[in-house]
Design an enzyme around this catalytic site. Structure first.
Site, PDB file in Angstrom:
ATOM      1  N   LYS A 290       0.948  -1.424  -0.459  1.00 36.69           N
ATOM      2  CA  LYS A 290      -0.026  -0.306  -0.270  1.00 36.69           C
ATOM      3  C   LYS A 290       1.496   1.168   0.065  1.00 36.69           C
ATOM      4  O   LYS A 290       1.916   1.035   0.070  1.00 36.69           O
ATOM      5  CB  LYS A 290      -0.907   0.054   1.076  1.00 36.69           C
TER       6      LYS A 290
ATOM      7  N   ARG B  37     -10.641  -0.209  15.185  1.00 40.84           N
ATOM      8  CA  ARG B  37      -9.853   1.031  13.682  1.00 40.84           C
ATOM      9  C   ARG B  37     -11.007   0.447  13.165  1.00 40.84           C
ATOM     10  O   ARG B  37     -12.350   0.700  13.313  1.00 40.84           O
ATOM     11  CB  ARG B  37      -8.725   0.762  13.401  1.00 40.84           C
TER      12      ARG B  37
ATOM     13  N   HIS C  70      -5.991  -7.826  13.144  1.00 41.49           N
ATOM     14  CA  HIS C  70      -4.634  -6.490  12.877  1.00 41.49           C
ATOM     15  C   HIS C  70      -4.104  -6.309  14.711  1.00 41.49           C
ATOM     16  O   HIS C  70      -4.929  -5.719  15.663  1.00 41.49           O
ATOM     17  CB  HIS C  70      -5.022  -5.224  12.339  1.00 41.49           C
TER      18      HIS C  70
ATOM     19  N   ARG D 187       0.981 -10.411   6.619  1.00 41.66           N
ATOM     20  CA  ARG D 187       1.096  -9.593   5.775  1.00 41.66           C
ATOM     21  C   ARG D 187       2.443  -8.759   6.393  1.00 41.66           C
ATOM     22  O   ARG D 187       2.331  -8.197   7.249  1.00 41.66           O
ATOM     23  CB  ARG D 187      -0.321  -8.679   6.324  1.00 41.66           C
TER      24      ARG D 187
ATOM     25  N   TYR E 282      15.257  31.181   3.540  1.00 35.74           N
ATOM     26  CA  TYR E 282      13.366  32.327   4.077  1.00 35.74           C
ATOM     27  C   TYR E 282      13.576  32.179   5.864  1.00 35.74           C
ATOM     28  O   TYR E 282      14.446  31.114   6.365  1.00 35.74           O
ATOM     29  CB  TYR E 282      12.448  31.139   4.273  1.00 35.74           C
TER      30      TYR E 282
ATOM     31  N   CYS F 188      13.659  25.142   1.612  1.00 38.44           N
ATOM     32  CA  CYS F 188      12.683  25.157   1.219  1.00 38.44           C
ATOM     33  C   CYS F 188      12.065  24.470   0.085  1.00 38.44           C
ATOM     34  O   CYS F 188      12.275  22.816  -0.262  1.00 38.44           O
ATOM     35  CB  CYS F 188      14.118  26.113  -0.397  1.00 38.44           C
TER      36      CYS F 188
ATOM     37  N   ASP G 208      11.818  23.970  -2.992  1.00 45.63           N
ATOM     38  CA  ASP G 208      12.915  22.651  -3.709  1.00 45.63           C
ATOM     39  C   ASP G 208      14.142  23.177  -3.478  1.00 45.63           C
ATOM     40  O   ASP G 208      14.717  21.911  -4.716  1.00 45.63           O
ATOM     41  CB  ASP G 208      12.160  23.411  -5.270  1.00 45.63           C
TER      42      ASP G 208
HETATM   43  C1  LIG Z   1      -4.069  -4.634   8.228  1.00 47.51           C
HETATM   44  C2  LIG Z   1      -2.905  -4.241   7.768  1.00 47.51           C
HETATM   45  N1  LIG Z   1      -2.121  -5.633   8.120  1.00 47.51           N
HETATM   46  C3  LIG Z   1      -0.272  -5.203   7.510  1.00 47.51           C
HETATM   47  C4  LIG Z   1      -0.218  -3.896   8.085  1.00 47.51           C
HETATM   48  C5  LIG Z   1       2.131  -4.247   7.289  1.00 47.51           C
HETATM   49  O1  LIG Z   1       1.892  -3.671   8.701  1.00 47.51           O
HETATM   50  P1  LIG Z   1       3.595  -3.805   9.294  1.00 47.51           P
HETATM   51  O2  LIG Z   1       4.298  -2.060   7.592  1.00 47.51           O
HETATM   52  O3  LIG Z   1       4.046  -3.107   9.998  1.00 47.51           O
HETATM   53  O4  LIG Z   1       4.112  -5.235   8.299  1.00 47.51           O
HETATM   54  C6  LIG Z   1      -0.502  -2.770   8.213  1.00 47.51           C
HETATM   55  C7  LIG Z   1       0.634  -1.461   7.983  1.00 47.51           C
HETATM   56  O5  LIG Z   1      -0.413  -1.175   8.835  1.00 47.51           O
HETATM   57  C8  LIG Z   1      -1.832  -3.170   7.716  1.00 47.51           C
HETATM   58  O6  LIG Z   1      -2.973  -2.147   7.722  1.00 47.51           O
END
Ligand SMILES: Cc1ncc(COP(=O)(O)O)c(C=O)c1O
Length: 393
Positions: free
Chosen positions: A39, A141, A171, A227, A273, A320, A322
């Site tokens: 993601k 969540r 999670h 995951r 700046y 800044c 850029d």
């Molecule tokens: C639902 C879920 N699973 C797995 C992950 C992966 O977590 P990590 O990057 O700590 O391994 C995330 C990331 O935030 C997540 O939201």
């Protein structure tokens, strides 16, 4: 033709991605698969390139936060299973179904309505929409919290011919901490909910609960899949786990630039700046063509460092939009010299953890901040194998 026209870029070492997948593969029980979490454009590293490399290195599937991110992967030709971990609005479900993207559900009513929305397409396609059930065991969540909600949701999935119950997951909120009380409590709750489903006669689909931190500390909780997010990129989920060094990870990202201007003060002058820094006579100031609009935070003003000729040199004055200025104590800077902002140069390294600590945040945010203004160079066996940049699309 050059694929981009600026002297600032991100290098992603695909061999590091491979090594990190393999390190987790060795650490996990044989039956546990790896879902690579790509993601946020692969935590700023590039979701398509990292996703492909992870799959070629032993990962079994990919996960993203939202459908748009999943479609980027599919449209790039990735055919592996992809799971959307977050909420999918009902008016987007048909699109997910069309592109064979698995969705997360945590409400029976959403399942009923989503099933009605894909019913027409299902008559032609005949393969069901894959659904993973999300259980909230202590993250607060998204996810079902009670047995009653879970039973209703699973029953809705079972009743629907157009849906396939493909997974169940939770999670963890505190898996990266030294105190394991919260994560153990969450895992016990998850186990109890799974047991309740078994007792109700259900055969469980793919079960998964571990993020990087939990997979490091509790590989025996791997179930059918972990995951793997931050660890895929060679970064540790917390300083506590970095110090534990349970798995050796290889950071994949280096942020580089080249000096665009050099001047040596004849008499004192102020820099950037707000005139918050004054260069003294004889001091050399070099300008770097990178700024906060690239995701290089303004919090580094007068505090951060960069690497030049393998040595740390301080950022002076305000970053800044850029451009950023550094003071070069040895006075040996020249236009065109390579400078490393994040990563290694010679014997020195500026880790994303160091930058995160300076900014009062976590390494996840530091890499995610690097945006599409920055070209990405993908390196394998020391060779650039791909350049990705919005202008080269
Ligand atoms: C639902 C879920 N699973 C797995 C992950 C992966 O977590 P990590 O990057 O700590 O391994 C995330 C990331 O935030 C997540 O939201």
């Amino acid at each position: 033709m050059k694929p981009f026209f600026r002297d600032t870029w991100v290098e992603i070492d695909l061999d590091a991605i491979r090594a990190n997948v393999q390190a987790f593969r060795r650490h996990l029980p044989g039956q546990t698969e790896i879902m690579a979490v790509v993601k946020a454009d692969g935590y700023g590293h590039g979701s398509v390139q990292v996703g492909r490399e992870a799959l070629q290195s032993g990962a079994n599937s990919l996960a993203v936060a939202m459908l748009d991110e999943a479609l980027v992967l599919r449209k790039a030709g990735i055919t592996a299973p992809i799971l959307v971990l977050g909420y999918t609005p009902l008016d987007s479900v048909a699109q997910a179904y069309e592109w064979d993207i698995a969705l997360t559900a945590y409400h029976a009513e959403w399942v009923h309505q989503a099933a009605r929305l894909v019913a027409e397409q299902f008559r032609q396609k005949e393969t069901p929409l894959a659904i993973h059930v999300k259980v909230d065991t202590g993250m607060g969540r998204i996810g079902v919290q009670t047995e009653a909600e879970l039973d209703e949701l699973v029953a809705a999935l079972h009743q629907s011919p157009v849906m396939q119950w493909s997974g169940i997951f939770t999670h963890f909120a505190c898996a990266d901490e030294e105190d394991t009380a919260h994560v153990r409590k969450q895992h016990e709750r998850f186990q109890a909910l799974l047991e309740g489903l078994r007792q109700n006669g259900y055969v469980l689909p793919k079960v998964h609960c571990c993020n990087t931190a939990a997979a490091m500390v509790f590989p025996e909780w791997g179930y059918d899949s972990i995951r793997l997010g931050i660890g895929l990129y060679g970064l540790y989920p917390s300083m506590y786990l970095k110090q534990r060094e349970q798995i050796m990870l290889t950071p994949a990202l280096t942020l580089k630039t080249k000096i665009s201007h050099v001047k040596t003060a004849n008499s004192p002058f102020t820099v950037s700046y707000g005139a918050t820094y004054q260069a003294q006579a004889g001091e050399q100031i070099a300008t770097l063509p990178i700024g906060y609009a690239d995701g290089f935070s303004r919090l580094q003003s007068n505090r951060g460092v960069v690497l030049h000729h393998g040595r740390r040199v301080p950022i002076v004055g305000r970053v800044c939009m850029d451009q950023t200025m550094v003071s070069v104590p040895r006075g040996d800077a020249e236009v065109g010299d390579e400078v490393v902002l994040y990563g290694r140069q010679g014997q020195e390294e500026i880790s994303l953890d160091e930058v995160a600590s300076l900014m009062g945040t976590i390494n996840y945010e530091v890499s995610c901040l690097l945006n599409h203004r920055l070209p990405r160079l993908y390196v394998k066996d020391g060779q650039v194998v791909e350049v990705a940049h919005s202008i080269s699309k």
